[in-house]
Structure formats: structure tokens, C-alpha cells
Scaffold this active site. Structure first.
Site, PDB file in Angstrom:
ATOM      1  CB  SER A  25      14.727  -2.010  -2.411  1.00 48.26           C
ATOM      2  OG  SER A  25      13.241  -2.512  -2.733  1.00 48.26           O
ATOM      3  CB  ALA A  66      -0.719  -3.842   2.339  1.00 48.23           C
ATOM      4  N   PRO A 109       5.728   3.765  14.779  1.00 46.39           N
ATOM      5  CG  PRO A 109       7.366   3.113  16.564  1.00 46.39           C
ATOM      6  CD  PRO A 109       5.938   3.001  16.285  1.00 46.39           C
ATOM      7  NE  ARG A 160       5.583   3.339   7.412  1.00 45.32           N
ATOM      8  CZ  ARG A 160       6.194   4.011   6.557  1.00 45.32           C
ATOM      9  NH1 ARG A 160       5.450   4.932   5.732  1.00 45.32           N
ATOM     10  NH2 ARG A 160       7.297   3.619   6.055  1.00 45.32           N
TER      11      ARG A 160
HETATM   12  P1  NG1 Z   1       8.226   0.693   7.867  1.00 46.32           P
HETATM   13  O1  NG1 Z   1       8.892   1.944   7.455  1.00 46.32           O
HETATM   14  O2  NG1 Z   1       8.646   0.029   9.359  1.00 46.32           O
HETATM   15  O3  NG1 Z   1       6.695   0.895   7.809  1.00 46.32           O
HETATM   16  C1  NG1 Z   1       8.350  -0.200   5.434  1.00 46.32           C
HETATM   17  C2  NG1 Z   1       7.042  -0.943   4.946  1.00 46.32           C
HETATM   18  C3  NG1 Z   1       7.223  -2.559   5.599  1.00 46.32           C
HETATM   19  C4  NG1 Z   1       8.448  -3.029   4.854  1.00 46.32           C
HETATM   20  C5  NG1 Z   1       9.665  -2.150   5.199  1.00 46.32           C
HETATM   21  C6  NG1 Z   1      10.913  -2.636   4.489  1.00 46.32           C
HETATM   22  C7  NG1 Z   1       4.729  -0.007   5.044  1.00 46.32           C
HETATM   23  C8  NG1 Z   1       3.677   0.468   5.825  1.00 46.32           C
HETATM   24  N1  NG1 Z   1       5.957  -0.346   5.802  1.00 46.32           N
HETATM   25  O4  NG1 Z   1       8.500  -0.441   6.842  1.00 46.32           O
HETATM   26  O5  NG1 Z   1       6.012  -3.150   4.758  1.00 46.32           O
HETATM   27  O6  NG1 Z   1       8.449  -3.375   3.487  1.00 46.32           O
HETATM   28  O7  NG1 Z   1       9.585  -0.817   4.734  1.00 46.32           O
HETATM   29  O8  NG1 Z   1      10.962  -2.131   3.299  1.00 46.32           O
HETATM   30  O9  NG1 Z   1       4.480  -0.436   3.702  1.00 46.32           O
HETATM   31 ZN    ZN Z   2      12.508  -4.631  -3.241  1.00 49.29          ZN
END
Ligand code: NG1
Ligand code: ZN
Length: 534
Positions: free
Chosen positions: A66, A375, A503, A511
Site C-alpha cells: 500500500s 478519516a 495502541p 496513538r
Molecule cells: P493503526 O496503526 O491500528 O492505527 C492504521 C490506521 C487505520 C488503518 C490501518 C491499516 C489511523 C489512525 N490508523 O491503523 O485507519 O488504515 O492502519 O492500514 O489512521
Molecule cells: Zn492502500
């Protein structure tokens, strides 16, 4: 099943390089490309088993990392309905990726036993990859076990992640959903898009809508797809692709970069007020943006896109006179102003789930029409089969008024532009353009719907992120004891403050999210909550 051959190839060509902590996360496995070949080989074996488990239903395998940088790669499995792999099998995938070479065959036999799989059942796997160079040899690794496991493979080569999901759904619905080819994908979406602009009564001169969009394709696979749409939609939508593959993949461009940096990508056209869209490296995320004459950057993230879609659907449902339950699904990261707008102005219910599109998708299935977006720009809309049927039937019903028929026809076309299997940047872009066209809006009018509350996201490094446990769609933490009280107490000092911590599922960090009525409060509260987490 030729176990001897599976074992021999595994040890000779795809030995386990002892990655003990790898995990099938929200986005499958992701790591440096040179570390992943054995994982890909094993996931192909597992997908074949999963396909046999469903007596030959197609299972997808997408090789992509990705929005990660070029040297990474990854793999994810797509279930028969085009959805992400079921949680129970995610666990099996993690275990299967970790077993030592000497136990691989035993593990395969254990899965077969435990899941009651008929070894001789048919199996079909559908493979796709993004533009990463490492994808070539990795897709060969995915094809390897086919001949030893009596399976059939359809390798579609370089395609977007959402195209792979689409193909899996088409194959498993015997093409009821669409023709199971890449041409079928483009034709379905393009013809529905064109049709939506030729619905009777709607062909009025547009004063504000501009049928031109500049697409930052992150130098990835989305560039091919965007170019193909450009060709097919020539008079309807003028698509100008940049970051079209000449530069480095995801480098200072793409949806993730634009959303995180709140800034335009490299090579952005310099003219103000151009309607621009950024997609990510495998084309499953979309954000829009424009830069004004003062060089100020204006972003339309997943929340803004979701709201545009919800408001349009609501208008059409009302005009059609049909009884259809519409809802929006968000995560805690959705800006509070967007949630307020949907519940208070649009009066559409909003549900919250944990982060990860899989959770949003499942929650959205509970509505007749469920729109869901993270988002960060990953999302789509899904419609219950019986609702699609009802809409199609009403379109040809002679007893409805012309205004109702018009709304139903528009809704019916709109449904065909949606990739219901998964968030699809290009399908989403066509949805946005369809709505802006229908409303005769320019990008500035869209912007005026609502203003985001000032917000901030922080990453905090801790020794063990799993100490933090959450509940209530991750909006409250239950562990460590006392942390939530502390956060509540800090938040209470700021009018309209909101904060939560969780987490990350993809990085080794906590986060922290903060929202307040002004940026100064956001910065202050952010520092305080981050300190409390430490
Ligand atoms: P995590 O690392 O669990 O916050 C992030 C994105 C998710 C999702 C996943 C998979 C944020 C806050 N979190 O997850 O929305 O897209 O990666 O790619 O953007
Ligand atoms: Zn992607």
C-alpha cells in the site's frame, strides 16, 4: 496433495527466516520485501486450503504494501465475499507464517483436520500485485504451490487492491455482481458514471461543477487505473494524472502523505482552486484537496467524502419515497464536527467501531445502506441485496411519479458506481464527481458543509503498548487503571475537548488523539495526555 513437493520447495526456495513476531495485522503481513517470500508461499498454501474449505470458492491474494515505501511489500488474503480475511483465520495465518520449516507439513495437516477440509475439493485463487518490483518474484512464490495442491490460479498481474476484491466477488457471484475481468471492472463503473449524467431531467447546464480533476496517483498502480478511466470517460470527466509512475512510489505523494502532512504532494499543479485527488500506492484510499489563492491547503478527507455521500443518498432516498434505513459508520478518529453534522443536520444515525475497515464494513452491513469511512480516506458504501432489488423494481414501476422515478434511477446508477467489496479510491472518486455534478457544486461549496474541529494525532513510544486496553469503540481505556480518569480530568478543563488513546495495530506505538475548539488548546491538551500515557 503432494506434501513431499510442498515441503521440498519450502525448504529449498522459501525457507522461514525466523521472523518470530510477524503477525497478520489489519492490513495482512507487511515488511521488507526480501523477508517476505516464505510468507507469500505459505499464504498461497493457506488460501488454497481456505478455498477448499469453501468447496472451491475463489479466494484473493493481493501482494502490496500500500502506502509504505518501495522496498517494502506485503500480502493479504481476500475472503469469498470480497471481504477481509475472517478473524479466526487471521490467527491461523499468523501461526502458519511462523512455524519452522520442519513443522510446515504437520501444520497443514492440522489445519485440514481442525477445519474439516476435504483435501480433494476444488480450489481457486485469484492473484494481483501492485507495481513494486519485488511483486514479480513474490507472485511466482504465490503460484508455486498450485500444482501440488490441485488448485487453479487466475493471475491478474498488476492491478489495484480494490480490483482484486471486485474480481473475487464477480467470480463467486457467477458474475451477477459484474463481469470477472479488468475490462468488466472499468466498463461497469464507467458506464454507470456516464449514465448518471444522462438521466432524464438532470441534463441541465451546470454552472459551478467543473468536470476536471487532477489525480496524484502516488506513482503506483492507481495511475494505470486512472489513465484507463480517463480514456473511457473522455467527455464526461477530464482526468489529469500526475505522479503517474515516473517518480518514486509513495515518495512525498499519495493519499497517506497528503493526509498526514496536510500539504499538497510533489508535482502538484500550481494553479489555485484546482480540484485535486490523491490516491495511495494500491488505490484503496482517496482524499481530495485544493490550494487557494493564498496558498492555503484545504483537505477533504474520509470524513468529508463520507458526508458528501451520505447527504446525497439521503436526498435520493427521500425523493424516491422508499423506506430505506441509511447509516454512517465512523471510528473515533472521525472529526467530531463531521459526526455532529451527520447526526444533527442530516439526521442520519452514526455508529462507531474499532479502527480497521473490516470492523466498519461489518457494522455497515446492519443498515439497508451503510456508508463507512476511516478519516484516512478508506471507505465505501454497501447496500443490502434486497434493497438493490427493490430499487431496481421500482424504477420500472409505472405507478410512481416521475420525480420518484428520477430519484430511483439516479440511486440505481449510483449503486453501480460503488465498489461494494472494499474501499476503492477510483470508484470513490467517481462517486464524489457524480455527487458534485448532481448538486452542481464546485470544490469550495463542498468545503463549506462544515469546518473540522482543530485536532492532532500524536505517536507515543512506550515499553509495551499492549498494556493499554480499550473499550467503547476504542474511545475509553480500561487499562492501565486510572489512565482514563486522568484523561477525563484533563479533557474536562477544555471546552469541547475530546481525547482518546489506543495502541496502534500496525506500529509499535500508542496513538493519542486530541480535539478542541482551538489549536492552542489542542496543543496544550496533547502534551498533557501524552505525558499521562508515558
Ligand atoms: P493503526 O496503526 O491500528 O492505527 C492504521 C490506521 C487505520 C488503518 C490501518 C491499516 C489511523 C489512525 N490508523 O491503523 O485507519 O488504515 O492502519 O492500514 O489512521
Ligand atoms: Zn492502500
Amino acid at each position: 496433495m503432494d506434501y513431499a513437493a510442498i515441503d521440498q520447495i519450502s525448504r529449498a526456495d522459501y525457507p522461514n527466516n525466523n521472523l518470530k513476531d510477524i503477525q497478520y495485522g489489519t492490513a495482512g503481513f507487511r515488511m521488507r520485501a526480501e523477508l517476505i517470500p516464505h510468507v507469500v508461499y505459505r499464504m498461497a498454501i493457506l488460501s488454497i486450503l481456505r478455498s477448499k474449505f469453501f468447496n472451491g470458492a475463489a479466494i484473493g491474494l493481493m501482494i502490496t504494501a500500500s502506502h509504505n515505501e518501495e522496498p517494502d511489500n506485503g500480502i493479504k488474503i481476500v475472503d469469498p465475499a470480497g471481504e477481509m480475511l475472517e478473524a479466526d483465520w487471521e490467527k491461523i495465518a499468523t501461526e502458519f507464517a511462523r512455524v519452522p520449516d520442519s513443522e510446515l507439513i504437520e501444520k497443514i495437516k492440522e489445519i485440514i483436520r481442525e477445519k474439516n477440509i476435504d483435501e480433494n475439493a476444488p480450489a481457486l485463487i485469484v492473484i494481483g500485485r501492485d507495481t513494486r518490483e519485488s511483486g514479480v518474484s513474490l507472485s511466482q512464490a504465490a503460484i508455486k504451490p498450485i500444482e501440488f495442491m490441485k488448485a487453479v490460479v487466475k493471475d491478474f498481474g498488476v492491478i489495484t487492491t480494490p480490483q482484486l476484491h471486485y474480481l473475487v466477488v464477480c467470480i463467486n457471484t457467477k458474475e451477477l455482481y459484474g463481469v470477472a475481468t479488468i475490462e468488466g471492472y472499468f466498463d461497469k463503473l464507467s458506464s454507470a458514471f456516464k449514465k448518471s449524467q444522462t438521466v432524464e431531467d438532470k441534463i441541465v447546464k451546470k454552472l459551478n461543477y467543473k468536470n476536471e480533476v487532477y489525480v496524484d496517483a502516488a506513482n503506483g498502480v492507481g495511475a494505470f487505473a486512472a489513465e484507463k478511466f480517463k480514456e473511457q470517460l473522455n467527455n464526461f470527466l477530464n482526468i489529469n494524472v500526475f505522479n503517474n509512475g515516473d517518480g518514486k512510489l509513495n515518495y512525498k505523494c499519495g493519499a497517506d502523505f497528503v493526509k498526514i502532512h496536510q500539504a499538497p504532494p510533489l508535482n502538484n499543479p500550481s494553479k489555485p482552486y484546482l480540484k485535486c485527488a490523491s490516491i495511495d500506492g494500491d488505490a484503496d484510499r482517496l482524499v481530495y484537496y485544493y490550494v487557494d489563492e493564498k496558498n492555503e491547503f484545504n483537505l477533504f478527507d474520509g470524513d468529508k467524502i463520507a458526508i458528501l455521500i451520505v447527504s446525497y443518498l439521503k436526498e435520493l432516498i427521500e425523493a424516491s419515497g422508499l423506506s430505506i434505513k441509511l447509516g454512517l459508520v465512523q471510528t473515533a478518529y472521525a472529526n467530531g464536527a463531521s459526526t455532529n453534522y451527520v447526526t444533527e443536520i442530516l439526521k442520519v444515525p452514526v455508529a462507531f467501531t474499532k479502527t480497521g475497515v473490516k470492523h466498519l464494513h461489518h457494522r455497515a452491513q446492519q443498515f439497508d445502506i451503510g456508508v463507512y469511512f476511516e478519516a484516512n480516506g478508506h471507505g465505501t458504501a454497501i447496500i443490502k441485496d434486497e434493497i438493490v432489488k427493490m430499487i431496481r423494481e421500482f424504477v420500472s414501476d409505472k405507478n410512481v411519479s416521475s420525480q420518484q422515478r428520477c430519484a430511483m434511477t439516479e440511486l440505481s446508477n449510483f449503486i453501480d458506481i460503488i465498489n461494494q467489496a472494499v474501499g476503492d479510491a477510483l470508484s470513490d472518486m467517481l462517486l464524489v464527481e457524480t455527487i458534485l455534478y448532481a448538486k452542481d457544486w464546485d470544490i469550495v461549496t463542498w468545503k463549506q458543509c462544515y469546518s473540522d474541529f482543530p485536532n492532532k494525532q500524536l505517536k507515543v513510544k512506550v515499553v509495551d503498548r499492549n498494556i493499554i486496553k480499550t473499550t467503547d469503540a476504542e474511545r475509553k481505556c480500561t487499562s492501565p487503571i486510572g489512565l482514563q480518569d486522568k484523561i477525563d480530568q484533563l479533557v474536562s478543563q477544555y471546552p469541547k475537548g475530546r481525547s482518546f488513546v489506543r495502541p496502534s495495530g500496525t506500529e509499535d506505538i500508542i496513538r493519542v488523539y486530541i480535539e478542541c475548539q482551538n489549536q492552542m488548546d489542542v496543543d496544550k491538551l496533547a502534551a498533557q495526555v501524552a505525558l499521562a500515557v508515558h
